[in-house]
Every structure is written in C-alpha cells, then in structure tokens.
Design a protein around this motif. Structure first.
Motif, PDB file in Angstrom:
ATOM      1  N   LEU A 215      48.402  58.119  18.459  1.00 30.71           N
ATOM      2  CA  LEU A 215      47.548  57.794  19.603  1.00 30.71           C
ATOM      3  C   LEU A 215      47.486  56.285  19.842  1.00 30.71           C
ATOM      4  CD1 LEU A 215      44.576  60.292  19.121  1.00 30.71           C
ATOM      5  CD2 LEU A 215      46.225  60.249  21.012  1.00 30.71           C
ATOM      6  N   LEU A 216      47.413  55.511  18.741  1.00 28.37           N
ATOM      7  CA  LEU A 216      47.364  54.052  18.876  1.00 28.37           C
ATOM      8  C   LEU A 216      48.609  53.537  19.570  1.00 28.37           C
ATOM      9  CD1 LEU A 216      45.923  51.380  18.245  1.00 28.37           C
ATOM     10  CD2 LEU A 216      47.152  51.342  16.057  1.00 28.37           C
ATOM     11  N   PHE A 217      49.755  54.039  19.190  1.00 29.29           N
ATOM     12  CA  PHE A 217      51.010  53.613  19.813  1.00 29.29           C
ATOM     13  C   PHE A 217      51.034  53.996  21.292  1.00 29.29           C
ATOM     14  CE2 PHE A 217      55.375  54.265  21.116  1.00 29.29           C
ATOM     15  CZ  PHE A 217      56.010  53.112  20.665  1.00 29.29           C
ATOM     16  N   ILE A 218      50.633  55.217  21.609  1.00 30.46           N
ATOM     17  CA  ILE A 218      50.667  55.691  22.997  1.00 30.46           C
ATOM     18  C   ILE A 218      49.688  54.896  23.859  1.00 30.46           C
ATOM     19  CG2 ILE A 218      50.182  57.665  24.494  1.00 30.46           C
ATOM     20  CD1 ILE A 218      51.124  59.463  22.135  1.00 30.46           C
ATOM     21  N   VAL A 219      48.454  54.690  23.357  1.00 26.47           N
ATOM     22  CA  VAL A 219      47.443  53.950  24.117  1.00 26.47           C
ATOM     23  C   VAL A 219      47.871  52.500  24.328  1.00 26.47           C
ATOM     24  CG1 VAL A 219      45.081  53.070  24.046  1.00 26.47           C
ATOM     25  CG2 VAL A 219      45.538  55.455  23.428  1.00 26.47           C
ATOM     26  N   THR A 220      48.462  51.886  23.303  1.00 23.50           N
ATOM     27  CA  THR A 220      48.942  50.504  23.431  1.00 23.50           C
ATOM     28  C   THR A 220      49.998  50.386  24.520  1.00 23.50           C
ATOM     29  OG1 THR A 220      48.513  50.086  21.082  1.00 23.50           O
ATOM     30  CG2 THR A 220      50.007  48.577  22.212  1.00 23.50           C
ATOM     31  N   ALA A 221      50.902  51.334  24.575  1.00 23.41           N
ATOM     32  CA  ALA A 221      51.937  51.325  25.607  1.00 23.41           C
ATOM     33  C   ALA A 221      51.319  51.487  26.996  1.00 23.41           C
ATOM     34  CB  ALA A 221      52.946  52.433  25.342  1.00 23.41           C
ATOM     35  N   ILE A 222      50.326  52.364  27.132  1.00 22.07           N
ATOM     36  CA  ILE A 222      49.678  52.581  28.428  1.00 22.07           C
ATOM     37  C   ILE A 222      48.927  51.324  28.868  1.00 22.07           C
ATOM     38  CG2 ILE A 222      47.868  53.887  29.613  1.00 22.07           C
ATOM     39  CD1 ILE A 222      48.655  56.302  27.878  1.00 22.07           C
ATOM     40  N   ILE A 223      48.203  50.683  27.933  1.00 21.27           N
ATOM     41  CA  ILE A 223      47.466  49.456  28.260  1.00 21.27           C
ATOM     42  C   ILE A 223      48.429  48.348  28.683  1.00 21.27           C
ATOM     43  CG2 ILE A 223      46.052  47.608  27.287  1.00 21.27           C
ATOM     44  CD1 ILE A 223      44.668  49.704  25.566  1.00 21.27           C
ATOM     45  N   THR A 224      49.535  48.207  27.962  1.00 16.08           N
ATOM     46  CA  THR A 224      50.537  47.189  28.307  1.00 16.08           C
ATOM     47  C   THR A 224      51.077  47.407  29.715  1.00 16.08           C
ATOM     48  OG1 THR A 224      51.185  47.018  25.974  1.00 16.08           O
ATOM     49  CG2 THR A 224      52.729  46.152  27.616  1.00 16.08           C
ATOM     50  N   PHE A 225      51.362  48.646  30.055  1.00 16.23           N
ATOM     51  CA  PHE A 225      51.876  48.954  31.394  1.00 16.23           C
ATOM     52  C   PHE A 225      50.810  48.681  32.456  1.00 16.23           C
ATOM     53  CE2 PHE A 225      52.640  51.842  34.960  1.00 16.23           C
ATOM     54  CZ  PHE A 225      53.960  51.529  35.263  1.00 16.23           C
ATOM     55  N   ALA A 226      49.548  49.055  32.167  1.00 16.33           N
ATOM     56  CA  ALA A 226      48.468  48.846  33.144  1.00 16.33           C
ATOM     57  C   ALA A 226      48.220  47.365  33.388  1.00 16.33           C
ATOM     58  CB  ALA A 226      47.192  49.530  32.654  1.00 16.33           C
ATOM     59  N   VAL A 227      48.220  46.564  32.319  1.00 17.89           N
ATOM     60  CA  VAL A 227      48.008  45.123  32.464  1.00 17.89           C
ATOM     61  C   VAL A 227      49.142  44.493  33.274  1.00 17.89           C
ATOM     62  CG1 VAL A 227      47.913  42.935  31.205  1.00 17.89           C
ATOM     63  CG2 VAL A 227      46.607  44.897  30.390  1.00 17.89           C
ATOM     64  N   SER A 228      50.363  44.919  32.999  1.00 13.14           N
ATOM     65  CA  SER A 228      51.511  44.403  33.754  1.00 13.14           C
ATOM     66  C   SER A 228      51.428  44.802  35.229  1.00 13.14           C
ATOM     67  CB  SER A 228      52.820  44.925  33.143  1.00 13.14           C
ATOM     68  OG  SER A 228      52.933  44.527  31.791  1.00 13.14           O
ATOM     69  N   TRP A 229      50.904  45.981  35.492  1.00 10.89           N
ATOM     70  CA  TRP A 229      50.816  46.485  36.866  1.00 10.89           C
ATOM     71  C   TRP A 229      49.827  45.665  37.691  1.00 10.89           C
ATOM     72  CZ3 TRP A 229      53.595  50.148  39.452  1.00 10.89           C
ATOM     73  CH2 TRP A 229      53.095  50.565  40.682  1.00 10.89           C
ATOM     74  N   ILE A 230      48.701  45.282  37.080  1.00  6.43           N
ATOM     75  CA  ILE A 230      47.669  44.561  37.834  1.00  6.43           C
ATOM     76  C   ILE A 230      47.849  43.047  37.771  1.00  6.43           C
ATOM     77  CG2 ILE A 230      46.007  46.409  37.414  1.00  6.43           C
ATOM     78  CD1 ILE A 230      44.607  44.546  35.413  1.00  6.43           C
ATOM     79  N   SER A 231      48.802  42.556  36.979  1.00  4.40           N
ATOM     80  CA  SER A 231      48.936  41.110  36.783  1.00  4.40           C
ATOM     81  C   SER A 231      49.176  40.328  38.077  1.00  4.40           C
ATOM     82  CB  SER A 231      50.048  40.817  35.774  1.00  4.40           C
ATOM     83  OG  SER A 231      51.301  41.241  36.255  1.00  4.40           O
ATOM     84  N   PRO A 232      49.961  40.830  39.054  1.00  3.35           N
ATOM     85  CA  PRO A 232      50.128  40.040  40.280  1.00  3.35           C
ATOM     86  C   PRO A 232      48.820  39.790  41.017  1.00  3.35           C
ATOM     87  CG  PRO A 232      51.839  41.712  40.122  1.00  3.35           C
ATOM     88  CD  PRO A 232      50.836  42.020  39.061  1.00  3.35           C
ATOM     89  N   SER A 233      47.968  40.812  41.122  1.00  5.22           N
ATOM     90  CA  SER A 233      46.714  40.648  41.849  1.00  5.22           C
ATOM     91  C   SER A 233      45.716  39.774  41.100  1.00  5.22           C
ATOM     92  CB  SER A 233      46.083  42.020  42.123  1.00  5.22           C
ATOM     93  OG  SER A 233      45.787  42.690  40.919  1.00  5.22           O
TER      94      SER A 233
END
Length: 275
Positions: free
Chosen positions: A7-25
């Motif tokens: 779960l830690l690995f999966i959640v970390t990957a999801i958080i990384t993707f979410a942060v990258s997604w919102i980084s431009p705004s």
C-alpha cells in the motif's frame, strides 16, 4: 506487514503523479512571471524547447503509470497470497527481454531525431529563418562579458555595428542588457576569468561562457519587458549575487535608450554659462 509495504508503494506512486499533475497550476513547472500559469516562454526557440519538454513528459508519464500499476499489482498479489496457495515462478522470458530493450531504444531514437530541428535552430545560425523561410542575417547588438561577479555589456554606437575590439564611441552598461524585440538578435558572449553561464529562464536561453572563446548567442524576445538574467554556473563565492536583467524594448525605445546612454556616458560635466 507485506500489505503495508504494498500500500505504501502504491500510495506513494499516486501522490507523486498527483503532485506532478497539479504542479503547473501551482507555479512549480517552468519559470513564469507571477500570475502567469504554465510558464509560457517569451521567445520562439523557448516555446519549441517547451514543446520538447512536454513531449518527454507525456512519454515519461505514460511509462511511469504503466510500470507502477504493474509493480503495485505484483506487490499486492504477493502480499495477499494464502499460505497454502501455490505461487507462480518464472525463470524469465527471452521475448519480453527483447521487447523492453527494443521499445525504449526506439523511443530514445525518436526523441533524438525529433529534436534535431530545434537543436539546429538553437546552435546553427543558418537555421534561424525569416518570415519567407530564408536564413536570417542576425546582427550582434552587444558583447556580454561575464566576470566575478557581474555582467559587463558593450554596445556599438548608434548606426554602427559591433566590432571585435572596443571602439572609442562604444556604449557600456553593467548588469543590464538592452535588446530590441521582434526579430532575432545576437550577443557575443565571453568571460574575463572563470567559466560562467548566460541564462535567461523566461526565454529558455542558456549558454556557457568559456575562457578564451567568443561565443555567439542568438534569440528573440516576443514581448517587451524586464527578464531575469542569471549565471547558471557555480563560479565562486559570489555566484549567488551574479544577477542582472535583460530589458527588451521596441526598436524605437532601444535606439532612444542608446542615445540617452551615450549622452550620459560622454557627458564631461561642462555647462555653458548662462549669458
């Protein structure tokens, strides 16, 4: 315990993707002026360079999501297997090895070929084209000399071209580079001491200043304004304060500035007495 790490690995990957997604705004992406989202470049070459970054971003994002989904699935299956359940073991697959060697190689080859036109425009003067598609004659507007820890700029007098050696009527400034907007302009970059790097983030212009070399750097500025100009090479204890600005002006304002700068520079302080 296995489920926790899965779960830690999966959640970390999801958080990384979410942060990258919102980084431009959130202004965490390309350099941008306050209030301007997505870090739009203010030069023609800069926008082409940004397109390359976005292309690579899409390729990396797809690869990241696919590999992390596969890894997350494998971790979860391993963490939830029952004690009496048989596991599947494989010595590997020659076909898969060939596929994931060839596919990344083809992707890298595609990127290498796709970026050649942008690289040529950035590094080969003849690839800068005018509105008719013909190679442009790019005029050097100034010589920029980097030194610990400032930028010294030399301009030709109004109506004259920049000479390799200083002329009596040349115009000088420190930490403030003035250029006209619109067409491509060129500067001659050099250094008086160690290696520096000429960097204007909003224009995506970056070039090392190498001791003993005169390096032409050409670019255009699409909009008038003040742009941060930095040294991007660790050049000594005062590197952090080697900041300047590039002032982009219309042709009329640029010529007016040169006239004013020349008058101030050659003013000997003498004033004719009033009669």
């Amino acid at each position: 315990m296995g489920r926790f790490w899965a779960l830690l690995f999966i959640v970390t990957a999801i958080i990384t993707f979410a942060v990258s997604w919102i980084s431009p705004s959130m202004q965490w992406w390309f350099p941008a002026e306050p209030g301007v989202h997505f870090g739009i470049a203010y030069s023609t070459l800069g926008r082409k360079i940004d397109d390359l970054f976005y292309l690579i971003l899409v390729i990396v994002a797809v690869t990241f999501v696919a590999t992390n989904a596969a890894l997350g699935y494998a971790l979860w299956k391993g963490a939830t297997i029952k004690p009496d359940e048989k596991v599947w073991f494989s010595h590997g697959s020659h076909s898969l090895e060939v596929i994931w060697t060839i596919v990344p190689s083809m992707v890298l080859l595609f990127i290498a070929l796709y970026q050649m036109d942008v690289w040529a425009s950035y590094r080969i003067r003849g690839f800068a084209k005018d509105s008719d598609g013909k190679p442009m004659q790019i005029t050097a507007v100034a010589e920029v000399t980097a030194r610990q820890f400032e930028w010294r700029i030399r301009y030709p007098a109004r109506g004259k071209t920049l000479k390799p050696m200083p002329q009596p009527d040349d115009i000088y400034s420190v930490n403030e580079l003035h250029v006209p907007t619109g067409d491509y302009v060129s500067i001659t970059l050099r250094t008086d001491d160690v290696q520096h790097a000429f960097f204007v983030p909003l224009l995506r212009v970056k070039q090392d200043a190498v001791p003993g070399k005169l390096i032409p750097v050409w670019f255009d500025v699409l909009e008038p304004g003040d742009y941060e100009m930095l040294c991007a090479e660790l050049c000594g204890w005062g590197h952090y304060k080697m900041k300047a600005k590039l002032v982009a002006q219309s042709d009329e304002d640029f010529e007016a500035w040169k006239e004013q700068a020349s008058a101030e520079q050659f003013d000997d302080g003498y004033r004719k007495p009033a009669e």
